[in-house]
Design a protein around this motif. Structure first.
Motif, short mmCIF file in Angstrom:
data_model
loop_
_atom_site.label_atom_id
_atom_site.label_comp_id
_atom_site.label_asym_id
_atom_site.label_seq_id
_atom_site.Cartn_x
_atom_site.Cartn_y
_atom_site.Cartn_z
N PRO A 175 -17.69 2.53 55.46
CA PRO A 175 -18.96 1.73 55.71
C PRO A 175 -20.24 2.12 54.97
O PRO A 175 -20.13 3.42 54.57
CB PRO A 175 -19.07 2.03 57.31
CG PRO A 175 -17.60 2.34 57.61
CD PRO A 175 -16.88 2.90 56.53
N LEU A 176 -21.16 1.46 54.64
CA LEU A 176 -22.44 2.01 54.11
C LEU A 176 -22.87 2.94 55.04
O LEU A 176 -22.85 2.99 56.08
CB LEU A 176 -23.41 0.63 54.32
CG LEU A 176 -23.00 -0.48 53.38
CD1 LEU A 176 -23.87 -1.81 53.66
CD2 LEU A 176 -23.01 -0.26 51.96
N HIS A 186 -28.54 2.70 54.97
CA HIS A 186 -28.31 1.49 54.67
C HIS A 186 -28.15 0.46 55.89
O HIS A 186 -28.80 -0.48 56.18
CB HIS A 186 -27.24 1.16 53.66
CG HIS A 186 -27.34 1.65 52.29
ND1 HIS A 186 -27.63 3.00 51.97
CD2 HIS A 186 -27.49 1.10 51.11
CE1 HIS A 186 -27.83 3.30 50.88
NE2 HIS A 186 -27.74 2.15 50.25
N ARG A 187 -27.37 1.13 56.78
CA ARG A 187 -26.88 0.34 58.24
C ARG A 187 -28.26 0.26 59.05
O ARG A 187 -28.40 -0.82 59.36
CB ARG A 187 -25.98 1.15 58.96
CG ARG A 187 -24.58 1.16 58.28
CD ARG A 187 -23.33 1.44 59.13
NE ARG A 187 -23.51 2.51 59.72
CZ ARG A 187 -23.08 3.65 59.55
NH1 ARG A 187 -22.65 3.96 58.54
NH2 ARG A 187 -23.37 4.97 60.31
N ARG A 188 -28.96 1.28 58.84
CA ARG A 188 -30.31 1.15 59.75
C ARG A 188 -31.21 0.11 59.22
O ARG A 188 -31.85 -0.98 59.89
CB ARG A 188 -31.09 2.40 59.55
CG ARG A 188 -32.61 2.30 60.46
CD ARG A 188 -33.42 3.38 60.00
NE ARG A 188 -34.58 3.40 60.60
CZ ARG A 188 -35.91 2.64 59.67
NH1 ARG A 188 -35.44 2.03 58.65
NH2 ARG A 188 -36.84 2.43 60.37
N ALA A 189 -31.49 -0.04 57.71
CA ALA A 189 -32.23 -1.02 57.41
C ALA A 189 -31.67 -2.45 57.53
O ALA A 189 -32.60 -3.86 57.62
CB ALA A 189 -32.45 -0.88 55.76
N ALA A 246 -40.69 -0.93 53.00
CA ALA A 246 -39.60 -0.15 52.23
C ALA A 246 -38.33 -0.21 52.75
O ALA A 246 -37.29 0.23 52.18
CB ALA A 246 -40.20 1.05 52.36
N ASP A 247 -37.86 -0.56 54.04
CA ASP A 247 -36.54 -0.96 54.68
C ASP A 247 -35.85 -1.82 53.66
O ASP A 247 -34.74 -1.58 53.61
CB ASP A 247 -36.45 -1.68 55.93
CG ASP A 247 -37.49 -0.56 56.77
OD1 ASP A 247 -36.93 0.88 56.66
OD2 ASP A 247 -37.76 -0.86 57.75
N HIS A 248 -36.46 -2.86 52.90
CA HIS A 248 -35.74 -3.68 52.03
C HIS A 248 -35.27 -2.88 50.84
O HIS A 248 -34.01 -2.92 50.49
CB HIS A 248 -36.62 -4.75 51.43
CG HIS A 248 -37.09 -5.76 52.47
ND1 HIS A 248 -36.35 -6.97 52.89
CD2 HIS A 248 -38.45 -5.79 53.09
CE1 HIS A 248 -37.25 -7.49 53.77
NE2 HIS A 248 -38.40 -6.96 53.71
N ASP A 249 -36.06 -2.20 50.53
CA ASP A 249 -35.65 -1.12 49.07
C ASP A 249 -34.66 -0.25 49.49
O ASP A 249 -33.82 0.32 48.54
CB ASP A 249 -36.84 -0.41 48.65
CG ASP A 249 -37.88 -1.50 48.10
OD1 ASP A 249 -37.47 -2.58 47.14
OD2 ASP A 249 -39.16 -1.56 48.56
N ASP A 250 -34.47 0.37 50.79
CA ASP A 250 -33.55 1.29 51.10
C ASP A 250 -32.12 0.79 50.94
O ASP A 250 -31.13 1.57 50.83
CB ASP A 250 -33.49 1.67 52.49
CG ASP A 250 -34.86 2.58 52.87
OD1 ASP A 250 -35.30 3.40 51.92
OD2 ASP A 250 -35.28 2.92 54.09
N LEU A 251 -32.06 -0.63 51.23
CA LEU A 251 -30.74 -1.27 50.99
C LEU A 251 -30.20 -1.17 49.63
O LEU A 251 -28.96 -1.35 49.27
CB LEU A 251 -30.63 -2.59 51.61
CG LEU A 251 -30.68 -3.32 52.97
CD1 LEU A 251 -30.99 -4.58 53.05
CD2 LEU A 251 -29.38 -2.89 53.56
N ALA A 252 -31.07 -1.03 48.76
CA ALA A 252 -30.89 -1.07 47.38
C ALA A 252 -30.41 0.33 46.46
O ALA A 252 -29.99 0.47 45.60
CB ALA A 252 -31.78 -1.44 46.39
#
Length: 440
Positions: A258-259, A263-266, A386-392
């Motif tokens: 799993p991620l 990533h899972r939080r974001a 910034a949560d968007h960018d955490d996914l990347a």
């Protein structure tokens, strides 16, 4: 099993941008796409001799927009249509009050001035808002600071709720306080009379795109990744996953291991919205010429409050409205003709019973699309940009996520999707690449 250097899952704008740059970097790339077309949520319908963008429509500000630059390079005509950002008065709008009467110019100016006054107060309140605050909480605090009567406050409260719905497909009480931080328009807004999908078609040129390949599982290890599809198994050193947030959250694409927790939080702080288009075409115009749109205030506009004149694109009598947020949820199971009848009832309230039935209508169904599960992502309370960018953030050097929901500066947009693909390509190749290489 087929082996390549890089697998890109999803042939939307983000996936195509990533694949185009990675391929230009000398890597062998294959793009896996579940649909029978490229573009993802950029989708142009050409049925009935008309051109209708069922998905993305606008560039919300062409100043320094990479999509505008790409469109120019690809020879895509653009038409100015500056009302897509839900501005109160940037271009001519016909307003009707809560009783269905036209608002005079002075009343419109006062209304727009009140909105700007509140926006100035909102900016300060949101900057200091707690993590769990909603946009609605911030609006109420800003309204409490104004020395206005109840009716004046209600109109501005209503504006902000409808702005949230039309921009993010959710009411202001469900949107995180920072959910509209990115909602700025830099320069004119434009639309594409030949269809937005020309962007995807140009980005896809020369790429190895495998249509109607449904990916179900991604396995990663230190040696690379394996992607399982319904048409075979692919192996590569790296993978770029660009499927929408709704697909990731539904578990339709299993990622093993799993991620990471970050990533899972974001991902848990984002949701796909309920946002549908209704395009109505008529034999003749019954509304004022020269206006960009029609808006009505008050309770009658709870669902249908704004219609936009598509005649600017194709010189035809056509209106676009949105079933956004509560309206999209409530009408999800309705037949198309019932949705059309509902919005037509409001147009007849404003313009009279002689308003004719449309000659044709298109109603979108992004909520029920298994490859998107909504139109685009919005921020829940507790989320920040910034949560968007955490996914990347790259995972183990082999897995990369991209798409509109992974771009913090301008999420929920085609420019955001394109720039996220550019970033993913840079991470895969380990070098800086001018974004202009996408259309060079």
């Amino acid at each position: 099993m087929e082996t390549v250097d890089v697998i890109v899952i999803g042939a939307g704008v983000s996936g195509l941008a990533a694949a185009r740059l990675i391929a230009r970097g000398g890597r062998r790339v294959v793009v896996i796409e579940a649909r029978d077309r490229v573009g993802g949520r950029v989708h142009t319908d050409r049925s009935g001799g008309h051109i209708t963008d069922r998905g993305a429509s606008w560039i919300h500000g062409i100043h320094e927009s990479p999509v505008a630059a790409a469109a120019r390079a690809f020879g895509m005509p653009m038409v100015e249509f500056t009302v897509g950002g839900y501005q109160p008065d940037s271009r001519p709008l016909t307003y009707f009050d809560a009783r269905g009467r036209r608002l005079e110019a002075d009343a419109v100016r006062q209304y727009a001035a009140d909105i700007r006054t509140l926006n100035a107060a909102l900016a300060k309140i949101i900057a200091g808002a707690g993590a769990e605050a909603t946009y609605g909480d911030a609006v109420e605090r800003a309204l409490a600071e104004q020395d206005w009567d109840a009716e004046r406050k209600e109109r501005v409260r209503e504006y902000n709720d409808r702005r949230a719905q039309e921009q993010y497909g959710v009411g202001m009480g469900e949107l995180g306080a920072h959910g509209l931080d990115d909602d700025t328009v830099n320069g004119d807004e434009v639309v594409f009379p030949r269809g937005y999908d020309e962007l995807a078609t140009n980005l896809a040129a020369g790429l190895d795109v495998r249509l109607e390949h449904l990916a179900s599982q991604v396995d990663r290890s230190s040696e690379g990744v394996t992607v399982v599809t319904d048409r075979g198994v692919f192996r590569a050193r790296q993978v770029v996953i660009t499927v929408p947030v709704g697909v990731l959250q539904a578990g339709d694409l299993l990622i093993e291991p799993p991620l990471p927790e970050t990533h899972r939080r974001a991902l848990g702080l984002l949701r796909m919205n309920a946002f549908e288009k209704v395009v109505l075409r008529f034999a003749e115009r019954f509304w004022d010429a020269g206006v960009y749109g029609i808006r009505q205030l008050g309770d009658e506009g709870e669902w249908w409050h704004s219609w936009y004149d598509l005649g600017r694109l194709h010189d035809e009598p056509a209106l676009l409205t949105f079933a956004a947020g509560p309206a999209a949820v409530a009408t999800r199971t309705w037949a198309d003709e019932d949705i059309v009848a509902s919005t037509m009832a409001q147009l007849r309230r404003l313009y009279g019973d002689t308003v004719p039935d449309p000659t044709s209508a298109i109603v979108t169904r992004w909520q029920d699309d298994p490859f998107s599960r909504g139109s685009y992502a919005f921020m829940l309370p507790g989320s920040v940009g910034a949560d968007h960018d955490d996914l990347a953030e790259p995972v183990d050097g082999v897995l990369h996520l991209a798409g509109e929901a992974t771009w913090g500066d301008d999420p929920a947009t085609v420019p955001g999707a394109l720039l996220s693909g550019h970033r993913a390509a840079q991470n895969v190749l380990g070098i800086d690449i001018p974004v202009s290489e996408l259309w060079a």
